[in-house]
Design an enzyme around this catalytic site. Sequence first.
Site: not given
Ligand SMILES: [Zn+2]
Length: 498
Positions: A293, A263-264, A267
């Site tokens: 996101e 997830h990160e 980003h």
């Molecule tokens: Zn996030």
Amino acid sequence: MEETIRKFKEHLAKMEAYSHAFGVLNYDSETVMPKGGSEHLGMTYAVLSEEMYKLTTSPDLKAWVKEILAHRDQVDYITRREAEELFEDMERMEKIPMAEYVEYQVVQNAASNAWHTAKVTNDFALFAPHLEKLVGYARKFAGYWNGEKAPYDVLLDTYEKGLTMATLDEFFALLRKELLPVVEAVVQKGPVVDDSFLRARFPLPKQRKLSDRLMAVLTIDRDHCNIGEVEHPFTTNFSKDDVRITTHYHERSFASSMYSVIHEGGHALYELNVGDDIKYSPLGGGASMSIHESQSRFYENIIGRSEAFLTYILPDIQKLGPKALKDVTPHDFYLAVNKSEPSLIRTEADELTYSFHVMIRYELEKQLIGGTLAVKDLPAAWNRLYKEYLGVDVPNDTQGVLQDSHWSGGSFGYFPSYALGSAYGAQMLKVMERDLPVWELVAKGDLKPIVAWLTERIYQYGRLLKPNELILKACEAPFDPRYYVDYLKDKYTRVYGL
Ligand SMILES: [Zn+2]
């Protein structure tokens, strides 16, 4: 004009330096600063934020920005967009009296500390007075920025230009109508696989190695991105040269960190692939929280929880992991990490129930900021909505209303970004599948063409383009939540054999 642009850029570089320093301090306080450092840090924040305020509202800067905007046809596109963004920030900042702005930084810092303690000790009452202050500031600032609109609409607009309660009410109503029946069907059906191998003891040093492997598959350059360890994972970026992701390792839940890293990492990929021409500019970061996101959740769920990806990565996990994983098949692994179950914790929620966690927060902050819900009644309201939509009983505030850090940082209007982002990602996938053999690539662990596709349509632009313009670039159509609903229905129908 040339001289104006030179001074303007010099000023921007100074602002960038302050924001860099601020960011490093913030990252430091979240990762390694001992608790005792917080008072001193609060004093430093107060000094720095006063300087930032002065820089942002400087009359010189205002004059340069106005001059540039008055001659917008004669300046290059980047300078013009910098001036436009600055003008908006300046207007917003100027509307807050300086003393109040500085005071707010201190209140925010104290609230964040109180929240940390309150969460650990399950003591909402400790955090409540801080939250009341933050809600007060949010309402007041929204009034300064636009007294004619509902305060919560004003706040939503600061995270995603043009986003309103009307849009979100419709979006969440569609999810309720289409997805709650699927949630119910999944609950009825019950578990389709024994997923106890996900709770086998996976030593932390081995999990750190798994993180390194995942970062490599994601094509992340470690010279420009490292991994810190925190309670609540987040990503910080100073520029495309220096992005920092974080994770949290649990010995008996390796998938938790695995998906935090992906997830990160999503980003990070966004930030790391911004165009070189804007890398030290205020335009050099992601366009909005929702677009951000859309990327983190795209890699985490659409890619990271696909059978193709899991088939590819499982042998590496088996090499590093405990014996209990040895005989797990890719399909069982796929079923296990896509297990859907109404639960308490948003960050651990499966894709299907996730948006309802967000919807609950949306409903609550809408009422908090709208003035129809008092902070003291928040835990009860939280627990009621969890029962109503997810059918779960919240045993304590630590696992309930205190679980997320956002409100303690005064971020009201941020949560909807998570659900919107997920929906954007599903729509992007449709167009990507037309252009690329997405699943063949993922099955080979070759994410480069996927990252390149997203770089071309989204990442390179940073904040040069607005969120709706990026959606048009990536999806070749305006936002349509139907893609998200279809994606989830299709996926969970398959996983659960509905
Ligand atoms: Zn996030």
